[in-house]
Write a protein that holds these residues in place. Sequence first.
Motif, mmCIF file in Angstrom:
data_model
loop_
_atom_site.group_PDB
_atom_site.id
_atom_site.type_symbol
_atom_site.label_atom_id
_atom_site.label_comp_id
_atom_site.label_asym_id
_atom_site.label_seq_id
_atom_site.Cartn_x
_atom_site.Cartn_y
_atom_site.Cartn_z
ATOM 1 N N ALA A 98 0.817 -1.221 0.000
ATOM 2 C CA ALA A 98 0.000 0.000 0.000
ATOM 3 C C ALA A 98 0.847 1.265 0.000
ATOM 4 C CB ALA A 98 -0.938 0.008 1.204
ATOM 5 N N HIS A 104 -1.644 1.688 -4.196
ATOM 6 C CA HIS A 104 -2.362 2.049 -2.975
ATOM 7 C C HIS A 104 -3.860 1.758 -3.089
ATOM 8 C CE1 HIS A 104 -3.097 4.278 0.736
ATOM 9 N NE2 HIS A 104 -4.119 4.818 0.108
ATOM 10 N N LEU A 108 -5.906 -1.210 -1.118
ATOM 11 C CA LEU A 108 -6.972 -0.781 -0.208
ATOM 12 C C LEU A 108 -8.311 -1.386 -0.630
ATOM 13 C CD1 LEU A 108 -7.773 0.933 2.222
ATOM 14 C CD2 LEU A 108 -7.969 2.896 0.676
#
Length: 192
Positions: A98, A104, A108
């Motif tokens: 992440a 990222h 997520l």
Amino acid sequence: MASTWIETDRIAHRQLAIEILETMALHPVTGVATRKQLYDWAHQKTTSKELIRAVGEICAGQLGRKYPRVALTRLRMLATRGDDDSLQAVTDAVRTLAATPEQHTLVLSEIIGWAESADAKLRMAGASTFLALVEVGGVRLLLPGEQESVDDLRATLTGQLFVRGWRAARDAVQPIGRPPGWGSLHGLAEKD
């Protein structure tokens, strides 16, 4: 041979074995079989703590950067084991993945998918992993006024994912109490 080296007390042998497995997992000829072996280790209940950590490290490394969905699948298998060693390996790997801006949102989103799962083990693992990301700042939200860059869309998507993740984590932990990571963020979920 690699698994034997990973399970030894010799740090140099362990690191070399991890590097070999990582290279083999990305190789066009040996990649499929090596990734299958990583999957099997992640899934098998008899896998040693050392191999669990190694799978997490490999998924957080080059494999995770080149094939993040493949790595996240192996991490999901580790997460559903439910033991502390597996959850720690998953948390460490997910934090590393992440931290890469290009990945990222994908990471997520995947973790939130776990937290929203109908499977209770996966839902709890997803909630714990999400809370661990939040606790160390793995999820960054832009404040109003900060969203004036080219990444506005990504920031908005991250914000939406954060809300979904927090709600899923709240829903996953309500029946059993508050796990580590609940901390000062519990007020956010209480406001919806």
